[in-house]
Scaffold this motif. Sequence first.
Motif, mmCIF file in Angstrom:
data_model
loop_
_atom_site.group_PDB
_atom_site.id
_atom_site.type_symbol
_atom_site.label_atom_id
_atom_site.label_comp_id
_atom_site.label_asym_id
_atom_site.label_seq_id
_atom_site.Cartn_x
_atom_site.Cartn_y
_atom_site.Cartn_z
ATOM 1 N N SER A 134 0.848 -1.797 0.048
ATOM 2 C CA SER A 134 -0.321 0.344 -0.140
ATOM 3 C C SER A 134 1.050 1.319 -0.028
ATOM 4 N N ALA A 135 2.315 1.156 1.079
ATOM 5 C CA ALA A 135 3.250 2.396 0.934
ATOM 6 C C ALA A 135 3.798 2.933 -0.738
ATOM 7 N N MET A 136 3.775 1.544 -1.480
ATOM 8 C CA MET A 136 4.069 1.665 -2.530
ATOM 9 C C MET A 136 3.476 2.062 -3.653
ATOM 10 N N ALA A 137 2.620 1.471 -3.360
ATOM 11 C CA ALA A 137 1.583 2.179 -4.514
ATOM 12 C C ALA A 137 1.121 3.928 -3.995
ATOM 13 N N VAL A 138 1.421 4.366 -2.794
ATOM 14 C CA VAL A 138 0.907 5.962 -2.175
ATOM 15 C C VAL A 138 1.729 6.592 -3.342
ATOM 16 N N GLY A 139 3.242 5.707 -2.766
ATOM 17 C CA GLY A 139 4.798 6.693 -3.381
ATOM 18 C C GLY A 139 4.504 6.772 -5.091
ATOM 19 N N ASP A 140 3.879 5.594 -5.541
ATOM 20 C CA ASP A 140 3.500 5.578 -7.328
ATOM 21 C C ASP A 140 2.461 6.923 -7.397
ATOM 22 N N GLN A 141 2.105 7.063 -6.653
ATOM 23 C CA GLN A 141 0.803 8.167 -7.534
ATOM 24 C C GLN A 141 0.953 9.350 -6.860
ATOM 25 N N VAL A 142 1.921 9.408 -5.990
ATOM 26 C CA VAL A 142 2.326 10.808 -5.202
ATOM 27 C C VAL A 142 3.044 10.856 -6.551
ATOM 28 N N ARG A 143 4.026 10.273 -6.935
ATOM 29 C CA ARG A 143 4.919 11.045 -8.384
ATOM 30 C C ARG A 143 3.795 10.802 -9.855
ATOM 31 N N TYR A 144 2.854 10.388 -10.159
ATOM 32 C CA TYR A 144 2.167 10.735 -11.142
ATOM 33 C C TYR A 144 1.392 11.843 -11.113
#
Length: 253
Positions: free
Chosen positions: A169-179
């Motif tokens: 979940s944390a990595m998915a949020v990190g990817d969404q922050v970038r986008y």
Amino acid sequence: MRYATPTRSAHRAAPAGGFTLPIRFPARGQHRRRSRRHLRREPMTTHLFTRGLAGLIVLGIVVMLGVLIVADERRPPAQLASAEVDARIATREVDPAPLRADEIFPAGVTAFGVTRSDLAADCTLAASGALRTTLLRYGCSQAVRAALTVPYADYRITAGMLNLPDTTSAMAVGDQVRYLVETGDGSFTDLSGAATGPGTPILWRTRGHYVMYCVITGPSGELVAPDAPQVTQLAHDILDTHLHDTVLIRRAS
């Protein structure tokens, strides 16, 4: 030492009328009594000395143990292997203790000053735009934020840590922050809740079930160049050294 008594023949051999010195010999047993008293005093002195020496040794051992215990309490946590750190903070199940504001942003940190801190169960307070929905979807349970100052730059800084259910979940949020930051559809807010404008330096890291981030603006909210040397220094001091190396590694230890 031997004491001899003249024989009778020796007395008879003395010249008549000669002057004879009286010789006094100690009474029988007198010398022995003095020797025995001396022997009794000597073992007592040795015994007292031995007991005193033993007491000093015990005291030294106690003091040494106390010093070792205090030194062990002050020793920083032992460095864990990277895989072991990841395992210990991989999910809320293995790392169930909730975050505390004074744990994440304690007073007295030398790298920066804390002017205000906040702990919220509503993670959407830390985000704007589509990032709010992202945090809700991935189950963010805590947002710990603080307004910070640094001695080498006159910036308005908001840093924070988000508590997600697990590493995925944390990595998915990190990817969404970038986008979302790149497209301008969402971002992190400053501590007042104000949305940040396009081009604002947004720095973030993920480790375990946590997301760490930092928002940097000028003292009045104006834009700061993302490639400014102070921005790189801020990322190192706040995200890498403090939030990661100090807070998360200690939490895993």
